[in-house]
Design an enzyme around this catalytic site. Structure first.
Site, PDB file in Angstrom:
ATOM      1  N   ALA A  71       0.860  -1.173   0.000  1.00  0.00           N
ATOM      2  CA  ALA A  71       0.000   0.000   0.000  1.00  0.00           C
ATOM      3  C   ALA A  71       0.899   1.225   0.000  1.00  0.00           C
ATOM      4  O   ALA A  71       2.076   1.147   0.349  1.00  0.00           O
ATOM      5  CB  ALA A  71      -0.879  -0.016   1.247  1.00  0.00           C
ATOM      6  N   GLY A  89       0.447  -5.110   0.657  1.00  0.00           N
ATOM      7  CA  GLY A  89      -0.649  -5.103  -0.305  1.00  0.00           C
ATOM      8  C   GLY A  89      -0.250  -5.714  -1.640  1.00  0.00           C
ATOM      9  O   GLY A  89      -1.092  -6.250  -2.360  1.00  0.00           O
ATOM     10  N   GLU A 105      -0.757  -9.255  -1.234  1.00  0.00           N
ATOM     11  CA  GLU A 105      -2.202  -9.499  -1.148  1.00  0.00           C
ATOM     12  C   GLU A 105      -2.844  -9.473  -2.536  1.00  0.00           C
ATOM     13  O   GLU A 105      -3.727 -10.283  -2.839  1.00  0.00           O
ATOM     14  CB  GLU A 105      -2.844  -8.468  -0.207  1.00  0.00           C
ATOM     15  CG  GLU A 105      -2.406  -8.695   1.247  1.00  0.00           C
ATOM     16  CD  GLU A 105      -2.864  -7.614   2.190  1.00  0.00           C
ATOM     17  OE1 GLU A 105      -2.577  -6.431   1.921  1.00  0.00           O
ATOM     18  OE2 GLU A 105      -3.514  -7.946   3.205  1.00  0.00           O
TER      19      GLU A 105
HETATM   20  N1  3HC Z   1       4.606   3.465   0.134  1.00  0.00           N
HETATM   21  C1  3HC Z   1       5.083   4.655  -0.265  1.00  0.00           C
HETATM   22  N2  3HC Z   1       6.364   4.882  -0.583  1.00  0.00           N
HETATM   23  C2  3HC Z   1       7.194   3.841  -0.518  1.00  0.00           C
HETATM   24  C3  3HC Z   1       6.770   2.559  -0.114  1.00  0.00           C
HETATM   25  C4  3HC Z   1       5.413   2.388   0.204  1.00  0.00           C
HETATM   26  N3  3HC Z   1       4.905   1.207   0.574  1.00  0.00           N
HETATM   27  N4  3HC Z   1       7.836   1.729  -0.128  1.00  0.00           N
HETATM   28  C5  3HC Z   1       8.885   2.458  -0.534  1.00  0.00           C
HETATM   29  N5  3HC Z   1       8.499   3.730  -0.764  1.00  0.00           N
HETATM   30  C6  3HC Z   1       9.332   4.824  -1.267  1.00  0.00           C
HETATM   31  C7  3HC Z   1      10.433   5.228  -0.301  1.00  0.00           C
HETATM   32  O1  3HC Z   1       9.971   6.163   0.634  1.00  0.00           O
HETATM   33  C8  3HC Z   1      11.467   5.803  -1.234  1.00  0.00           C
HETATM   34  O2  3HC Z   1      11.036   7.088  -1.586  1.00  0.00           O
HETATM   35  P1  3HC Z   1      12.069   8.247  -2.037  1.00  0.00           P
HETATM   36  O3  3HC Z   1      12.798   7.691  -3.211  1.00  0.00           O
HETATM   37  O4  3HC Z   1      11.196   9.397  -2.317  1.00  0.00           O
HETATM   38  O5  3HC Z   1      12.950   8.438  -0.847  1.00  0.00           O
HETATM   39  C9  3HC Z   1      11.342   4.930  -2.460  1.00  0.00           C
HETATM   40  O6  3HC Z   1      10.036   4.340  -2.377  1.00  0.00           O
HETATM   41  C10 3HC Z   1      12.380   3.837  -2.578  1.00  0.00           C
HETATM   42  O7  3HC Z   1      12.376   3.082  -1.376  1.00  0.00           O
HETATM   43  P2  3HC Z   1      13.710   2.391  -0.841  1.00  0.00           P
HETATM   44  O8  3HC Z   1      14.796   3.397  -0.736  1.00  0.00           O
HETATM   45  O9  3HC Z   1      13.330   1.635   0.370  1.00  0.00           O
HETATM   46  O10 3HC Z   1      14.040   1.409  -2.070  1.00  0.00           O
HETATM   47  P3  3HC Z   1      14.745   0.014  -2.108  1.00  0.00           P
HETATM   48  O11 3HC Z   1      14.872  -0.351  -3.535  1.00  0.00           O
HETATM   49  O12 3HC Z   1      15.936   0.014  -1.219  1.00  0.00           O
HETATM   50  O13 3HC Z   1      13.704  -1.007  -1.434  1.00  0.00           O
HETATM   51  C11 3HC Z   1      11.554  -1.996  -1.054  1.00  0.00           C
HETATM   52  C12 3HC Z   1      12.515  -1.323  -2.078  1.00  0.00           C
HETATM   53  C13 3HC Z   1      12.122  -3.348  -0.632  1.00  0.00           C
HETATM   54  C14 3HC Z   1      10.244  -2.192  -1.741  1.00  0.00           C
HETATM   55  C15 3HC Z   1      11.421  -1.087   0.173  1.00  0.00           C
HETATM   56  O14 3HC Z   1      11.096   0.212  -0.246  1.00  0.00           O
HETATM   57  C16 3HC Z   1      10.364  -1.517   1.158  1.00  0.00           C
HETATM   58  O15 3HC Z   1      10.580  -2.427   1.937  1.00  0.00           O
HETATM   59  N6  3HC Z   1       9.219  -0.797   1.175  1.00  0.00           N
HETATM   60  C17 3HC Z   1       8.200  -0.981   2.172  1.00  0.00           C
HETATM   61  C18 3HC Z   1       7.290  -2.090   1.835  1.00  0.00           C
HETATM   62  C19 3HC Z   1       6.169  -2.178   2.835  1.00  0.00           C
HETATM   63  O16 3HC Z   1       6.335  -1.951   4.023  1.00  0.00           O
HETATM   64  N7  3HC Z   1       5.003  -2.555   2.332  1.00  0.00           N
HETATM   65  C20 3HC Z   1       3.861  -2.746   3.154  1.00  0.00           C
HETATM   66  C21 3HC Z   1       3.066  -1.489   3.160  1.00  0.00           C
HETATM   67  S1  3HC Z   1       1.664  -1.625   4.201  1.00  0.00           S
HETATM   68  C22 3HC Z   1       0.519  -2.428   3.282  1.00  0.00           C
HETATM   69  O17 3HC Z   1       0.771  -2.858   2.194  1.00  0.00           O
HETATM   70  C23 3HC Z   1      -0.830  -2.538   3.912  1.00  0.00           C
HETATM   71  C24 3HC Z   1      -1.732  -3.474   3.157  1.00  0.00           C
HETATM   72  O18 3HC Z   1      -1.789  -4.711   3.823  1.00  0.00           O
HETATM   73  C25 3HC Z   1      -3.120  -2.934   3.056  1.00  0.00           C
END
Ligand code: 3HC
Ligand code: NAI
Length: 686
Positions: free
Chosen positions: A61, A100, A103
């Site tokens: 998400a 997400g 999912e």
């Molecule tokens: N939402 C919004 N922005 C996100 C994001 C997300 N889920 N994940 C990453 N970003 C953004 C970062 O803030 C960063 O932004 P910037 O370039 O402006 O600084 C950019 O994307 C790149 O992120 P990373 O520097 O972390 O990039 P990497 O290539 O090193 O890693 C990744 C990629 C493994 C996908 C890592 O970003 C990550 O682990 N992201 C989080 C994933 C996450 O927690 N997902 C679950 C979200 S909650 C959810 O899905 C709820 C659902 O169940 C309803």
């Protein structure tokens, strides 16, 4: 365009392109729903591949939407719509399918992935639980036990493990798009598999849920999301699909608005912003392909291992042949420890060790790109090291000091090409702790500073820029923590009460236990140096303990007594007697846990505000990262600055005024009062 559709004969390829990580924004959710409808209606399409452009599959998400009201179409409905598609949808996964994103993949009829892909539900790390069927579909697909592991740990797994669990249907060799299209061609004519939502959950052994609950609770400490995630998987295993979805959604929405989720989101974005400070945008760092460390003691060995773990060849320089052997043995001990703990195979440890060359000849450094000094904390010794480095290293080699308290400007005097010099302050143990304070001097060139940040990325560390002052950001705040802890003792609290209160607040250890573990002598040495500079550090009791050689666990006693071979702290009568003597004539009060935590934390926030005002730190979030990654401050509290803002800075000011009027803290600084009026720290340092 976030979603495009291409046709490859009877296979439709739906490509998501929402940089940087294809997060599920409202526009993307809408586009996916529309794509299902369009392809359902297209009789020429027999199967659909869902694939992503860029570096990753859908990473979850959009976390930046979490502070706002959810907008339709909601993700559970998007997943349900994909699951109800008339044609088989095949999720083609590269990079990460997280939250997400996974999912959505669970809504697809099939999931295929390249071998390097990872899959997971990291929601608990953001203080929430999956909100679009993750806890409900996963036990139906891979069974409750594996689902519990994935959902409560938040840690992703690799494609191979995912295949073993039945989470994905195939691992693709070669190109993800071509492989997924071929897979879709194979399944196009088969009957659609039973949707996951209508499958039964395999039964669990008796007592499974009770033992899972115990294990998760023990690990989560005071984080609430992991237990709530477990409850949702359990509920999903014992209830029908619709009821389970409703329960999951309710929990998700409840946690999304929680204080812990706000704190964890703050840390999430702070960590991602840290490696790329805007002030260094467009500056190209120098190339680092080889490194050297001077000094193979506690820090030098750890730094050498950190550099080596990042793939760099490392030279370790010590004073003489015997010291070289000791230094190499220190590095070897780190790798042996990793092998013993199962973190590394012997073969990998051997390969790492083979890349570390020891010597006492500075001539070995003639072509090294980066040299980090970690010798004794003594200005003359350090200057002598840099004098030698100046004469042997290439003029563009980056030279760094790991000093904790000395002034890097003073160390750099006499360094040739001083623009290549900076402070790189690692934290012990340096191969594990994530924080790297990067300390430019008056002469450090921007590209050298940028090299510090690039190095942090290479080492997998969190970089924070720190200005020059006694202790930089982290140790300067630590001094306040310790002084406050002593003030509490002199006004009626005991060491165990203070430690218990800080643990209850969420720290892994209280200030006195921590000092006993690390040794009281190091801080005593620093106080001596501070007194020599004319300062008056406050440590009446600690000074007396050091005078009778109570240095902590290593000397059999410090703030606590220790039985031989037992690390459990026992209250010490000798220490209590010293406290009573030092406290004589001072007002005493009865302390509860919340007041103890305030008396320690709020002065830390006050000092941190001064640090911001002096621009020793550029952003309050950087200070939070320092405390979390260098000192074990709980992530779910968001760091001291986030904690103070969440609590309300006006309240912090009132409480600090009260502590100050009781003689228990310095009054709030002008910056804190201004930040309280402005409702936050942002702008204070600008
Ligand atoms: N939402 C919004 N922005 C996100 C994001 C997300 N889920 N994940 C990453 N970003 C953004 C970062 O803030 C960063 O932004 P910037 O370039 O402006 O600084 C950019 O994307 C790149 O992120 P990373 O520097 O972390 O990039 P990497 O290539 O090193 O890693 C990744 C990629 C493994 C996908 C890592 O970003 C990550 O682990 N992201 C989080 C994933 C996450 O927690 N997902 C679950 C979200 S909650 C959810 O899905 C709820 C659902 O169940 C309803
Ligand atoms: P240490 O005493 O364990 O190691 C110092 C090493 O430097 C010794 O092995 C010594 O033989 C070697 N050395 C001394 N003079 C030398 C010279 N001229 N040439 C080559 N090698 C020489 O000390 P420690 O704890 O590793 O600290 C090193 C530096 O790191 C200090 O500046 C300290 O302030 C800093 N630091 C220490 C932290 C800690 O927790 N111990 C944390 C962060 C920084």
């Amino acid at each position: 365009m976030t979603v495009t559709i291409a046709r490859e004969n009877a296979i439709a390829v739906v490509t998501v392109d929402n940089p940087p990580v294809n997060a599920l924004s409202q526009a993307l959710r809408q586009a996916l729903v529309e794509a299902v409808a369009e392809l359902d209606a297209d009789a020429t399409v027999k199967a659909v591949v869902l694939i992503c452009a860029g570096r990753t599959f859908i990473a979850g998400a959009d976390v930046s939407e979490f502070g706002k009201p959810p907008l339709p179409p909601h993700l559970p409905d998007v997943v349900a719509r994909i699951e109800a598609a008339k044609k088989p949808w095949v999720a083609a996964i590269h990079g990460s399918a997280l939250g997400g994103g996974l999912e959505v993949a669970l809504g697809c009829a099939y999931r295929v992935a390249v071998a390097s892909a990872s899959l997971g539900l990291p929601e608990v790390k953001l203080g929430i639980i999956p909100g679009a069927g993750g806890t409900v579909r996963l036990p139906r697909l891979i069974g409750p036990a594996a689902a519990v592991d994935l959902v409560t740990s938040g840690s992703p797994i690799g494609a191979k493990k995912a295949e073993g669990l039945g989470l994905i249907d195939a691992i693709l060799d070669g190109d993800v798009r071509a492989g997924a299209i071929a897979f879709a061609g194979d399944v196009a004519e088969k009957p659609l598999p039973q949707p996951i939502s209508s499958r039964d959950v395999p039964a669990v052994d008796a007592g499974f849920w009770e033992s899972a609950e115990k294990a998760v609770a023990a690990k989560a400490r005071r984080e609430i999301a992991p237990l709530r995630a477990l409850a949702s998987v359990r509920n999903a295993s014992e209830t029908d699909f619709a009821g389970a979805m409703a329960f999951e959604r309710e929990t998700f929405l409840d946690l999304r608005g929680s204080e812990q989720a706000a704190a964890l989101r703050h840390v999430f974005f702070a960590e991602r912003a840290a490696p790329r400070p805007p002030e260094l945008a467009g500056i190209t760092p120098r190339d680092i392909r080889s490194a050297a460390v001077i000094g193979g003691g506690t820090m030098g060995a750890g730094i050498a291992a950190a550099l080596r773990d990042a793939g760099l060849p490392v030279v370790l320089i010590e004073r003489d042949a015997a010291a070289v052997e000791r230094g190499l043995a220190n590095v070897r001990a780190i790798y042996e420890g990793s092998v013993k703990r199962g973190r590394m195979t012997q073969a990998v440890a051997d390969e790492r060790m083979a890349g570390v060359t020891g010597g006492d000849d500075y001539g070995l450094l003639a072509d090294t790109d980066l040299v980090i000094e970690a010798v004794f904390e003594d200005l003359a010794v350090k200057r002598a090291v840099f004098e030698k480095l100046s004469s042997v290293c290439r003029p563009d080699a980056v030279l760094a000091t790991n000093t904790s308290y000395l002034d890097p400007n003073a160390i750099s005097e006499g360094v040739s090409h001083p623009e290549r010099f900076l402070g790189l302050h690692f934290f012990s143990p340096a191969h594990i702790m994530k924080l790297l304070e990067i300390v430019p001097t008056e002469t450090t060139a921007p590209d050298v500073l940028a090299t510090g940040f690039a190095l942090a990325r290479l080492l997998g560390k969190i970089p924070v820029r720190a200005g020059i002052c006694d202790g930089f950001i982290g140790n300067r705040i630590l001094k306040v923590t310790r002084a406050q802890a002593e003030r509490l003792l002199l006004s009626g609290a005991t060491p165990s009460a203070v430690d218990a209160a800080m643990r209850a607040f969420g720290l892994p250890m209280g200030p006195f236990e921590a000092q006993d573990l690390g040794g009281l002598d190091i801080a005593a040495f620093q106080r001596k140096a501070a007194r020599a500079r004319g300062e008056t550090p406050f440590a009446l009791v600690a000074d007396r303990l050091c005078a009778i050689e109570r240095f902590g666990q290593k000397s059999g006693g410090g703030w606590y007594d220790y039985e031989p071979g037992d690390r459990a702290p026992k209250p010490s009568e000798a220490v209590a007697a010293i406290i009573t003597e030092e406290a004589a004539g001072r007002p005493q009060q009865v302390w509860n846990e919340a007041d103890i935590a305030d008396a320690i934390l709020l002065p830390m926030v006050n000092e941190a505000t001064l640090i911001l005002e002096e621009r020793v730190a550029l952003r309050s979030a950087d200070i939070d990262l320092v405390k979390i990654h260098g000192y074990g401050f709980s992530r779910w509290r968001g760091g001291p600055m986030h904690y103070a803002e969440a609590r309300g800075l006006s309240e912090v000011v009132v409480l600090l005024d009260r502590l100050a009027s009781d003689g228990l803290a310095d009054p709030p600084c002008a910056g804190l009062r201004r930040a309280a009026e402005a409702g936050g720290f942002s702008g204070l340092a600008g």
